[in-house]
Every structure is written in C-alpha cells, then in structure tokens.
Design a protein around this motif. Structure first.
Motif, short mmCIF file in Angstrom:
data_model
loop_
_atom_site.label_atom_id
_atom_site.label_comp_id
_atom_site.label_asym_id
_atom_site.label_seq_id
_atom_site.Cartn_x
_atom_site.Cartn_y
_atom_site.Cartn_z
N ASN A 1 0.81 -1.22 0.00
CA ASN A 1 0.00 0.00 0.00
C ASN A 1 0.84 1.27 0.00
OD1 ASN A 1 -2.45 -1.31 -0.09
ND2 ASN A 1 -2.68 -1.40 2.15
N ASP A 2 1.96 1.27 0.71
CA ASP A 2 2.76 2.48 0.85
C ASP A 2 4.19 2.32 0.33
OD1 ASP A 2 3.61 0.72 2.74
OD2 ASP A 2 3.70 2.16 4.39
N TYR A 3 4.44 1.27 -0.47
CA TYR A 3 5.81 0.97 -0.90
C TYR A 3 5.85 0.77 -2.42
CZ TYR A 3 10.37 -1.38 -0.96
OH TYR A 3 11.67 -1.73 -1.21
N TYR A 4 6.74 1.55 -3.09
CA TYR A 4 6.86 1.50 -4.55
C TYR A 4 8.35 1.34 -4.91
CZ TYR A 4 2.24 3.74 -4.34
OH TYR A 4 0.94 4.05 -4.07
N ILE A 5 8.59 0.63 -6.03
CA ILE A 5 9.95 0.59 -6.59
C ILE A 5 9.89 1.03 -8.05
CG2 ILE A 5 10.76 -1.25 -5.04
CD1 ILE A 5 10.44 -3.20 -7.38
N VAL A 6 10.97 1.69 -8.49
CA VAL A 6 11.04 2.21 -9.86
C VAL A 6 12.31 1.66 -10.49
CG1 VAL A 6 11.08 4.26 -11.31
CG2 VAL A 6 9.86 4.30 -9.12
N ASN A 7 12.13 0.87 -11.57
CA ASN A 7 13.27 0.24 -12.26
C ASN A 7 13.82 1.22 -13.31
OD1 ASN A 7 15.13 -1.55 -13.25
ND2 ASN A 7 13.64 -2.62 -14.58
N VAL A 8 15.07 1.61 -13.14
CA VAL A 8 15.71 2.55 -14.06
C VAL A 8 17.04 1.93 -14.50
CG1 VAL A 8 16.60 4.88 -14.37
CG2 VAL A 8 14.68 4.48 -12.81
N ASN A 9 17.14 1.55 -15.76
CA ASN A 9 18.38 0.95 -16.29
C ASN A 9 19.39 2.03 -16.62
OD1 ASN A 9 17.46 -1.71 -16.10
ND2 ASN A 9 16.32 -1.50 -18.02
N ASN A 10 19.69 2.81 -15.62
CA ASN A 10 20.62 3.92 -15.85
C ASN A 10 21.14 4.38 -14.50
OD1 ASN A 10 22.05 5.95 -17.14
ND2 ASN A 10 20.36 7.42 -16.91
N ASP A 11 22.39 4.69 -14.45
CA ASP A 11 22.99 5.17 -13.21
C ASP A 11 22.61 6.64 -12.98
OD1 ASP A 11 24.39 5.20 -10.94
OD2 ASP A 11 26.39 5.26 -11.86
N PHE A 12 22.42 7.05 -11.72
CA PHE A 12 22.01 8.42 -11.43
C PHE A 12 22.52 8.80 -10.05
CE2 PHE A 12 18.65 5.41 -10.55
CZ PHE A 12 18.38 5.63 -9.21
N GLU A 13 22.53 10.08 -9.79
CA GLU A 13 23.04 10.61 -8.53
C GLU A 13 21.90 10.74 -7.51
OE1 GLU A 13 26.13 11.14 -7.68
OE2 GLU A 13 26.83 10.46 -9.67
N PRO A 14 22.18 10.48 -6.24
CA PRO A 14 21.14 10.59 -5.21
C PRO A 14 20.56 12.00 -5.09
CG PRO A 14 23.06 9.42 -4.37
CD PRO A 14 23.46 9.97 -5.69
N GLU A 15 21.42 13.02 -5.19
CA GLU A 15 20.94 14.39 -5.06
C GLU A 15 19.93 14.73 -6.15
OE1 GLU A 15 24.04 13.49 -5.16
OE2 GLU A 15 24.85 13.93 -3.16
N ILE A 16 20.24 14.25 -7.39
CA ILE A 16 19.33 14.51 -8.51
C ILE A 16 18.00 13.80 -8.28
CG2 ILE A 16 18.97 14.19 -10.97
CD1 ILE A 16 21.97 14.44 -11.33
N LEU A 17 18.05 12.54 -7.81
CA LEU A 17 16.83 11.78 -7.54
C LEU A 17 15.97 12.49 -6.50
CD1 LEU A 17 15.02 9.28 -7.73
CD2 LEU A 17 16.50 8.19 -6.01
N GLU A 18 16.59 12.94 -5.41
CA GLU A 18 15.83 13.61 -4.36
C GLU A 18 15.19 14.89 -4.87
OE1 GLU A 18 16.79 15.71 -0.06
OE2 GLU A 18 17.76 13.79 -0.54
N TYR A 19 15.89 15.64 -5.69
CA TYR A 19 15.36 16.88 -6.26
C TYR A 19 14.14 16.59 -7.14
CZ TYR A 19 14.89 20.98 -9.21
OH TYR A 19 14.39 22.05 -9.90
#
Length: 419
Positions: free
Chosen positions: A73-91
């Motif tokens: 109910n409150d948990y999601y995952i997102v599959n991204v076949n690409n490397d990314f930075e944590p700061e960018i993800l949070e933004y």
C-alpha cells in the motif's frame, strides 16, 4: 392501541437512523478506498515522471514496460536501467510530488550493485510537524540492477486527514442516534411516571370522596337536630364541619378535573363573551367570600367581547383574584386593568400581595408547584389553581405571564386576540 402505535413509531425511527448510519459508514469506507486509489495513481504518475527525467540527457531510452511497481500500500519501486546521482533523484522526487500535490512525508533508497544492497536512504519531511531524521530500511529485490524505492510511512493518516468531512458527518450521525435513543428512553420514563401519577391521583381522590360524602350527609343531618340548633357552640362546630368538608370536596373535584383534562383534552364551548360582565360577576362572588378585600376594575367604562368558553374563563378570572387575596398579608388591594394593544386585549391582575422571588416566578404555572414560604403553609391548596389558568389559556391560544411589581405584589398579564 396508542401505546402500540407509539412503539411502532419508535422502532421505525430507530431502524431508519441505524440504516442511515450503516449507509454512512459504508460510504465512508468506499470514500477511503477511492482516496487510496487516487493517491496510488498520483504516486504512479509522479514516479513515472521522475523516471523520465532520469533518462533525459542519456542515450538509453525509457523501457516500454511501466517501470513503476507497487509492492504494498505504501511501498513503490522504480526500475531505471541507468545510473544516477542521489541528489538529482531527491530533487526530482520533491519537484514531482509538489506538482501533483502529494504533501505527505516519504523516504527513499537506491540499490548499489557493487555492495548488492539498498543504500543512501533518506527521510524527506514535507510537513512542518516533523523534521527529525529517521532510519530507513528497504529490502533488496531480485532481477533489478538500477532502481530506487519509495515508501510513504504516513499514508494512512494522510488519507484520513483528507476525509475529515466524512468522519465529521459520521460522528454527527452517531451523536444524533444516541440523542434519539436517550430522548425515547426519557419519553417512555416520563410517560410511565405520568401514568403512575394520574392513577395515584384518581385512586386517592376517589378514596377520599366516599368518606367525605358520609361526613357531609352526617353533618347536614346533625345540624338539623333540635339539640344542635339550641346549642350555639354545637351549631357553630357543625357548620365548621360542613364548611370545611365542602372546601375539601371542591379541592378533590378540582384535582379530578385536572387529571381528566390531562388524560383527554377539554372540549371548549367558545362563544362571544362580555369580559367586563364576567369579571364583575366574579368580583361579587369574591367580595361575598372576602368582604374585607378591595377589588376594582379599571377599563374606562368600556365593554370588550372575546371568543371564549364562558365557564372556563369565569373560573380563570376567579382563580387569579382568589390567589391575589389569599397571598396578601394586609388588606388585599386588587386592580383589574384592561386595555387594547392593536388587535389584542390586555388584561392585568395587579395585587399588593407578598410577591414571588425571581427564581420561583417562572414555575408558578407548573402543576402541584407551591412556593415555599410561611404564607404558602397557611393557605390550603394543591398548587393547581394557576396550572388550570395556564391550561385554559393554552387551549384558547392566549398568552399569560407574571412579573413582580416594583413596590409590592405581582402582576399577571393576559393577552387575548380580539375577534
């Protein structure tokens, strides 16, 4: 038959309110389910936009399959076949959630393929209530290399807060149901006590009338005897017995009439009635009983006619004047004043009696109510005179009220529509 109808109405009303309450609870539950689906859709859209932004500027294309998966109910995952930075993800997460109006707190983590575990967890508080950091733990998922996970720890409370109207309405219906049940319970109790009181009064008065009739018969026979006629003291005592027996008989009749009128409404014989003529007749009778009293009429020598039951109206006026005489410590001075106010006849009974305290004056028209005072203990009665007056006024649709005079005594005002 009346009791059965009352019970049927009570049961039907209770069933109706319970039915409405059950329907309201079902609607509330359905509304919560819809809010939950709506939140899930908004989260999917926001996370999908985040995934698209993470693919921008790289050669990899967004996969055709939906990268967003709802694990619970409150948990999601997102599959991204690409490397990314944590700061960018949070933004991106903050920006997209703000766009789509998701204002509840969330926490996220990213999968590190080198350590084969979820790393860099952070708790993001979008409300001003909690700013403290909390520990974040996310389980690892198989067959996924580059992905991040999102959890909404306060989703349930967030959904409840968006349904305040539904909960307030449900609470109001519960309160209405409780008030209805309490009112019905009180009504049945009062009805039971009223029936017991009426039965007691009827039985008591009937039991009193049998010995009282015997006393009156014996007293009337006794006063005719020659021995009594020739003895002044015996004749006086016999007359006292007859007088007091008649007075007690009048009280019993009054109680019986009140009890009868409470059980079934009085039938009024309304006819054009000369108010001044009725009041003058009552004053003559009162002065025969209380010759030391001074009762006057102030109406500027005018006649007023109203639609009334002359018998009950006469008794009403008599009760008012009789009360004014009884509750006076000196010489009774009573003024009956009449005046016109538009289409209303105003009759005021002004006396110089002992008056009534402010806390007791609102109860003088209640049944069996007698003001606790030394004078009340001296005056015989059952507290039914003014109750009868109020009842007759209600049946005629007249208004009556009482107030204390500035100097001494009280004024009882009667407002009668003219026809």
């Amino acid at each position: 038959m009346k009791v059965n109808k009352l019970n049927i109405v009570i049961v039907l009303g209770l069933i109706a309110i319970i039915g409405i309450l059950v329907a309201q609870l079902l609607w509330t539950r359905q509304a919560y389910t819809l809010e939950e689906k709506k939140f899930s859709q908004k989260a999917h859209i926001a996370l999908l936009e985040v995934a698209k932004k993470l693919y921008e500027g790289v050669n990899n294309e967004l996969p055709s399959e939906n990268p967003v998966q709802k694990i619970s109910n409150d948990y999601y995952i997102v599959n991204v076949n690409n490397d990314f930075e944590p700061e960018i993800l949070e933004y991106y997460l903050k920006t997209e959630f703000e766009k789509i109006n998701i204002t509840t707190d969330f926490e996220y983590a990213m999968y590190n393929c080198q350590s084969d575990e979820m790393v860099y967890g952070n708790y993001i508080s979008l409300s001003s209530k909690s700013k403290t950091k909390q520990s974040v733990y996310f389980p690892k998922h198989k067959n996924l290399v580059y992905y991040f996970a999102i959890r909404f720890p306060n989703e349930t409370s967030y959904l409840f807060s968006s349904m305040k109207f539904w909960f307030v309405l449900s609470f109001a219906l519960i309160v209405i149901l409780l008030v209805y049940v309490y009112s019905i319970f009180t009504l049945l109790q009062q009805k039971k006590y009223s029936e017991l009181q009426r039965d007691f009064i009827n039985n008591m008065t009937h039991e009193f009338k049998t010995p009282l009739s015997s006393i009156l018969i014996a007293s009337n026979y006794l006063v005719k005897q020659e021995q009594v006629k020739t003895d002044e003291k015996l004749e006086k005592y016999a007359q006292i017995i007859i007088s007091q027996s008649n007075k007690l008989n009048n009280h019993i009749e009054k109680i019986l009439n009140i009890a009868k009128s409470d059980n079934s409404p009085l039938a009024l014989d309304k006819r054009p009635t000369n108010v001044v003529s009725v009041i003058r007749g009552v004053i003559e009778n009162v002065l025969l009983k209380y010759p030391q009293s001074n009762v006057q009429i102030d109406n500027h020598s005018r006649d007023y006619y109203i639609e009334a039951d002359e018998f009950h109206f006469t008794n009403l006026v008599y009760n008012l004047i009789d009360n004014s005489v009884k509750y006076c410590e000196g010489r009774p001075e009573i003024m009956i004043r009449m005046s016109e106010e538009g289409q209303t006849l105003k009759i005021e009974c002004i006396d110089n009696g002992i008056g009534i305290s402010r806390k007791d004056i609102s109860f003088i028209f209640d049944k069996f109510y007698r003001i606790p005072s030394t004078k009340s203990n001296e005056v015989n009665g059952f507290g039914l005179g003014l109750y009868y007056v109020k009842k007759i006024c209600n049946l005629h649709h007249w208004k009556i009220n009482a107030r204390n005079n500035p100097d001494k005594g009280i004024t009882i005002t009667l407002l009668i529509p003219k026809k």
